[in-house]
Design an enzyme around this catalytic site. Structure first.
Site, PDB file in Angstrom:
ATOM      1  N   GLY A 263     115.831 -37.263 -49.089  1.00 50.69           N
ATOM      2  CA  GLY A 263     115.092 -36.030 -48.853  1.00 50.69           C
ATOM      3  C   GLY A 263     114.299 -35.479 -50.007  1.00 50.69           C
TER       4      GLY A 263
ATOM      5  CD  GLU B 113     121.951 -42.101 -46.310  1.00 49.19           C
ATOM      6  OE1 GLU B 113     121.114 -41.405 -45.702  1.00 49.19           O
ATOM      7  OE2 GLU B 113     122.994 -42.488 -45.798  1.00 49.19           O
TER       8      GLU B 113
ATOM      9  NE  ARG C 158     108.916 -38.099 -48.425  1.00 47.60           N
ATOM     10  CZ  ARG C 158     108.171 -38.316 -47.340  1.00 47.60           C
ATOM     11  NH1 ARG C 158     106.929 -38.708 -47.482  1.00 47.60           N
ATOM     12  NH2 ARG C 158     108.663 -38.128 -46.128  1.00 47.60           N
TER      13      ARG C 158
ATOM     14  CE1 TYR D  29     105.928 -37.179 -39.795  1.00 46.86           C
ATOM     15  CE2 TYR D  29     105.391 -38.254 -41.867  1.00 46.86           C
ATOM     16  CZ  TYR D  29     106.157 -38.169 -40.721  1.00 46.86           C
ATOM     17  OH  TYR D  29     107.156 -39.071 -40.524  1.00 46.86           O
TER      18      TYR D  29
ATOM     19  CB  CYS E 293      89.010 -45.395 -30.859  1.00 46.44           C
ATOM     20  SG  CYS E 293      87.824 -46.685 -31.201  1.00 46.44           S
ATOM     21  CD  GLU E 294      93.985 -42.187 -30.780  1.00 43.56           C
ATOM     22  OE1 GLU E 294      94.043 -40.967 -30.521  1.00 43.56           O
ATOM     23  OE2 GLU E 294      94.260 -43.071 -29.955  1.00 43.56           O
TER      24      GLU E 294
ATOM     25  CE1 TYR F 189     110.409 -42.939 -44.280  1.00 38.01           C
ATOM     26  CE2 TYR F 189     109.869 -41.759 -46.288  1.00 38.01           C
ATOM     27  CZ  TYR F 189     110.798 -42.220 -45.388  1.00 38.01           C
ATOM     28  OH  TYR F 189     112.137 -41.965 -45.601  1.00 38.01           O
TER      29      TYR F 189
HETATM   30  C1  LIG Z   1     119.587 -40.589 -42.665  1.00 35.86           C
HETATM   31  C2  LIG Z   1     118.465 -40.694 -43.617  1.00 35.86           C
HETATM   32  N1  LIG Z   1     118.740 -41.009 -44.901  1.00 35.86           N
HETATM   33  C3  LIG Z   1     117.749 -41.130 -45.815  1.00 35.86           C
HETATM   34  C4  LIG Z   1     116.440 -40.937 -45.466  1.00 35.86           C
HETATM   35  C5  LIG Z   1     115.387 -41.085 -46.527  1.00 35.86           C
HETATM   36  O1  LIG Z   1     114.742 -39.887 -46.710  1.00 35.86           O
HETATM   37  P1  LIG Z   1     113.711 -39.704 -47.899  1.00 35.86           P
HETATM   38  O2  LIG Z   1     112.726 -40.799 -47.795  1.00 35.86           O
HETATM   39  O3  LIG Z   1     113.134 -38.370 -47.657  1.00 35.86           O
HETATM   40  O4  LIG Z   1     114.482 -39.757 -49.167  1.00 35.86           O
HETATM   41  C6  LIG Z   1     116.104 -40.587 -44.146  1.00 35.86           C
HETATM   42  C7  LIG Z   1     114.703 -40.347 -43.796  1.00 35.86           C
HETATM   43  O5  LIG Z   1     114.334 -39.827 -42.810  1.00 35.86           O
HETATM   44  C8  LIG Z   1     117.148 -40.480 -43.195  1.00 35.86           C
HETATM   45  O6  LIG Z   1     116.884 -40.173 -41.926  1.00 35.86           O
END
Ligand SMILES: Cc1ncc(COP(=O)(O)O)c(C=O)c1O
Length: 413
Positions: free
Chosen positions: A239, A273, A276, A317, A343-344, A372
């Site tokens: 996150g 986890e 990004r 987004y 074409c959008e 992403y």
């Molecule tokens: C369960 C979970 N963990 C980790 C992430 C990675 O998030 P970020 O790329 O924002 O660190 C996500 C992204 O949506 C997620 O759904």
């Protein structure tokens, strides 16, 4: 150090000229900096210091095998969000114990495979899924390590499409229900409750929501402890945001240190986890200008050969990415909207931008596209999946060649 920086007239990735890569491989092409991936994993480890922790890079951000191998070699484990991401992790050299398996809709086959492999933890999303994991473990004569994903009803403050921690979102179980669910599931001999999991959103540029989410799961861990159920780790998700424009974002080590401050009294291991924050700044998308036309109001449309099929974030987004010419040009900046060829009408990379003397053939870099970006690319309008290049130690190599039309059609009658 930011990988994509000017050197003389050239925009480079770790001192390799992007124009040279585009001339050799063509466009659209993603370029990644191995050094940046390593630096960002190292900064996270440094932030956690000697506090027990595990970094599980979120493969959903970018699961190119070469990217995963660099992350793994740098001391990152992985978070897989599908059965296919588990297979990618194994091909990239991970062992099952390196893999946390998350995902809001795991299929019976995915659960079976994860249990049979013996991944480190399956982050379960519901009471029903815990039952299905227990049944799979029984079939395999094993005990499955599980965590429960809880939804703490905490706003992430980021874009609604990438916020996941409110009760109105589909993710996890309401934290108010979690204690009862864990108590019931913990009675299964085939389940070992190793953790609690929370992930409230992506591209967070402040630490407060992350602190609040961590505090909420620590409270739950204490309640479970009182019930005689002791978890080993708290998986605090990903996150952390990155600076796409001029946002001020906490550095990786400060983020890690902030989580440790909250978790330390519990003594529990921290799992994170990040996706990004690891891969985003490590990648750029190279694209070529294919048309330049007046809008009728004194500004211009600059049309690229890459659009929402290569980089979906702006259309999905309204995401902002800096866009720069890879070779410096003389001439006044031209006010323009930089758009894709799809074409959008949502296929727009940047509104109200300027580029120096944009002409057909100019190559631009769409920056901070390592997360992403390629992972969300598609064959829409029958665009080929783009090529991908890894820059490492002053050299570069193609780590995914451009898809062909024949390959697109291979699965069709
Ligand atoms: C369960 C979970 N963990 C980790 C992430 C990675 O998030 P970020 O790329 O924002 O660190 C996500 C992204 O949506 C997620 O759904």
């Amino acid at each position: 150090m930011y990988a994509f920086r000017p050197s003389g007239d050239e925009l480079t990735c770790d001192d390799v000229a992007l124009a040279a890569i585009a001339a050799s491989v063509g466009t659209p092409t993603y370029v990644y900096s191995a050094a940046t991936l390593r630096e960002r994993i190292a900064a996270l480890h440094a932030g956690f210091g000697d506090y027990p922790h595990a970094l599980h890079y979120a493969l959903k951000a970018n699961s190119n095998l070469a990217v995963v191998r660099v992350v793994r070699a740098a001391g990152g484990f992985v978070d897989a969000n599908s059965g296919a991401e588990i297979e990618v992790a194994l091909r990239a050299g991970c062992v099952p114990a390196d893999i946390v398996f998350t995902g809001v809709g795991k299929t019976p086959a995915e659960i079976d495979r994860a249990v049979a492999l013996g991944v480190k933890t399956i982050n379960a999303e519901s009471a029903g899924e815990l039952e299905r994991i227990a049944a799979a473990a029984r079939r395999h004569g094993t005990v499955a390590p599980v965590a429960l994903r809880v939804n703490p009803d905490i706003a992430s403050g980021s874009h609604p499409h990438i916020s996941t921690g409110l009760v109105t979102h589909k993710f996890g179980v309401p934290i108010t229900k979690a204690r009862a669910i864990v108590r019931e599931a913990a009675a299964h001999a085939e389940l070992r409750f190793v953790g609690l999991h929370v992930h409230i959103g992506s591209q967070m540029v402040g630490l407060d929501p992350l602190r609040r989410a961590a505090t909420a799961v620590i409270g739950l861990a204490q309640e479970l402890h009182d019930d005689g159920i002791s978890v080993e780790h708290l998986d605090l998700g990903g996150g952390l945001g990155i600076a796409y424009d001029d946002e001020s974002v906490p550095p990786l080590d400060a983020y890690a240190a902030a989580l440790v401050d909250i978790v330390r009294p519990s003594g529990l291991t921290v799992v994170v986890e990040p996706g990004r924050a690891v891969a985003g700044p490590a990648g750029a998308l190279l694209a070529s200008v294919v048309d330049v036309k007046p809008r009728g109001d004194g500004t211009w449309f600059v049309v690229l050969d890459a659009g929402m099929s290569e980089l979906l974030r702006p259309a999905l987004y309204g995401a902002y990415h800096r866009i720069e010419a890879v070779t410096a040009r003389d001439g006044a900046p031209v006010p323009c909207d930089i758009v894709g060829p799809i074409c959008e009408s949502s296929d727009v990379f940047g509104v109200g931008r300027s580029l120096p003397a944009p002409t057909v053939g100019l190559v631009v870099a769409v920056l901070d596209a390592g997360a992403y970006g390629s992972a969300m690319s598609s064959n829409y309008n029958r665009h080929a999946l783009p090529a991908e290049v890894m820059v490492d130690g002053g050299a570069w190599r193609v780590v995914r060649r451009r898809q062909t039309v024949e390959e697109q059609l291979m699965c069709e009658e």
